[in-house]
Design an enzyme around this catalytic site. Structure first.
Site, PDB file in Angstrom:
ATOM      1  N   GLY A  86      96.196  -2.308 -60.307  1.00 44.94           N
ATOM      2  CA  GLY A  86      97.254  -3.051 -59.633  1.00 44.94           C
ATOM      3  C   GLY A  86      96.867  -4.421 -59.118  1.00 44.94           C
ATOM      4  O   GLY A  86      97.736  -5.241 -58.819  1.00 44.94           O
ATOM      5  N   ASP A  87      95.555  -4.690 -58.983  1.00 44.90           N
ATOM      6  CA  ASP A  87      95.097  -5.997 -58.495  1.00 44.90           C
ATOM      7  C   ASP A  87      93.758  -6.306 -59.164  1.00 44.90           C
ATOM      8  O   ASP A  87      92.757  -6.585 -58.512  1.00 44.90           O
ATOM      9  CB  ASP A  87      94.955  -5.968 -56.973  1.00 44.90           C
ATOM     10  CG  ASP A  87      94.785  -7.355 -56.359  1.00 44.90           C
ATOM     11  OD1 ASP A  87      95.011  -8.351 -57.065  1.00 44.90           O
ATOM     12  OD2 ASP A  87      94.421  -7.432 -55.172  1.00 44.90           O
ATOM     13  N   LEU A  88      93.765  -6.278 -60.497  1.00 50.63           N
ATOM     14  CA  LEU A  88      92.523  -6.246 -61.256  1.00 50.63           C
ATOM     15  C   LEU A  88      92.033  -7.644 -61.636  1.00 50.63           C
ATOM     16  O   LEU A  88      92.232  -8.120 -62.742  1.00 50.63           O
ATOM     17  CB  LEU A  88      92.706  -5.398 -62.514  1.00 50.63           C
ATOM     18  CG  LEU A  88      91.423  -5.003 -63.250  1.00 50.63           C
ATOM     19  CD1 LEU A  88      90.462  -4.258 -62.329  1.00 50.63           C
ATOM     20  CD2 LEU A  88      91.753  -4.154 -64.465  1.00 50.63           C
TER      21      LEU A  88
ATOM     22  N   ASN B 202      87.599  -7.651 -57.608  1.00 48.55           N
ATOM     23  CA  ASN B 202      87.811  -6.229 -57.345  1.00 48.55           C
ATOM     24  C   ASN B 202      87.089  -5.324 -58.335  1.00 48.55           C
ATOM     25  O   ASN B 202      87.423  -4.144 -58.483  1.00 48.55           O
ATOM     26  CB  ASN B 202      89.315  -5.914 -57.332  1.00 48.55           C
ATOM     27  CG  ASN B 202      89.969  -6.419 -56.066  1.00 48.55           C
ATOM     28  OD1 ASN B 202      89.302  -6.641 -55.054  1.00 48.55           O
ATOM     29  ND2 ASN B 202      91.280  -6.608 -56.104  1.00 48.55           N
TER      30      ASN B 202
END
Length: 308
Positions: A214-216, A220
């Site tokens: 989702g926030d790659l 991260n």
């Protein structure tokens, strides 16, 4: 949901005793750098254990229960490494109190020679994993998540939907456009309305739903003790795998070998390149809402790309 979430404690002391025994004590606390939202610490215990703690105000405890849910969901697929979660909790100490997330400390190592190829295969496996263990069939939809979470500071609505394009329109783009409305002119607003109305012309339904990080982006993903990629700080939900892949290309991208191997394991639907910027519009809108005017140009450019 067919997996267990980590325990939640009402004090840090209670958490440590429950996890490490009644004689446990913190021998050393090291403040760690990195992260715009939470404070980060390395805790060395008298047991010899080394753990990682993220902390925030007590009112923001949902940050950590949401993160723990995302990490737990990814871990449940058995496809790619995530930090081992010890617990979440709140504590009444220090002024108005604080919330916390405890994880096993990730010791870094030199990346394997096949780091990017292995990462690509494991991410593709995550995206191919059966999502029915995340969302039971009778919960009301194939896309979304069993609880809301956050993308940065921003609350992310994960209300379930049977239709991916409707989910992306109503749970992702529309709330961000609404929050950013003061940046737009009347002409911009007409284009935005047109884009949302015509979204079915640009996006496709996935062949199968995928669990997403989702926030790659690069920040991260870290290299763990085995020299392989470890996913951190998820904003997970079930959607189209193209969302994660698009995000990897937004801020610099990964090496070309990563994309080659990923596509071998999980071939993309035709036309991904034509959808990539539209998926990244969500991330850029969130950056516009969090960080301001700098991101307005890229947002307007993508809008014009599709309906200009």
């Amino acid at each position: 949901m067919r997996f267990n979430l980590p325990p939640h404690y009402t004090s840090l002391a209670q958490a440590l005793v429950s996890l490490f025994g009644s004689s446990v004590a913190i021998a050393q606390t090291d403040r760690l750098s990195g992260g715009d939202i939470n404070k980060a610490y390395g805790l060395t215990l008298n047991t010899g254990d080394h753990i990682f703690m993220k902390a925030n105000s007590k009112k923001n405890a949902d940050f950590f229960t949401a993160e723990a849910a995302g990490l737990s969901a990814i871990k449940s697929t058995g496809t790619i490494t995530t930090p081992d979660i010890l617990c979440t909790g709140t504590d009444d100490g220090e002024d108005l109190g604080y919330s916390f997330l405890l994880l096993k400390y990730i010791e870094s190592a030199e990346a394997r020679s096949d780091y990017w190829e292995t990462f690509a295969r494991e991410l593709a496996a995550l995206h191919k994993a059966d999502t029915k263990k995340i969302l039971d069939a009778d919960e009301g939809g194939r896309f979304g998540f069993f609880q809301n979470n956050f993308i940065g500071f921003t609350s992310q609505d994960n209300s379930l939907s049977e239709n991916w394009i409707s989910f992306f329109r109503d749970m992702r783009l529309r709330p961000q456009f609404k929050a950013a409305d003061s940046y737009f002119t009347d002409d911009d607003r007409k284009k935005i309305s047109k884009l949302l109305e015509k979204l079915d012309d640009f996006l496709v339904e996935p062949e199968e739903p995928s669990l997403l990080h989702g926030d790659l982006w690069n920040g991260n993903v870290i290299c763990g003790s085995e020299g392989k990629a470890v996913l951190i700080d998820p904003a997970s939900y079930i959607g189209h795998a193209e969302v994660d892949l698009a995000m990897t290309e937004l801020f610099g991208g990964f090496p070309e070998k990563f994309y080659e191997v990923y596509k071998e394991v999980n071939p993309l639907q035709a036309g991904y390149e034509n959808r990539r910027d539209l998926y990244n519009l969500y991330q850029l809108l969130n950056h516009l809402n969090l960080f301001g005017q700098t991101y307005l140009g890229p947002v307007l450019s993508i809008i014009d790309e599709y309906v200009g």
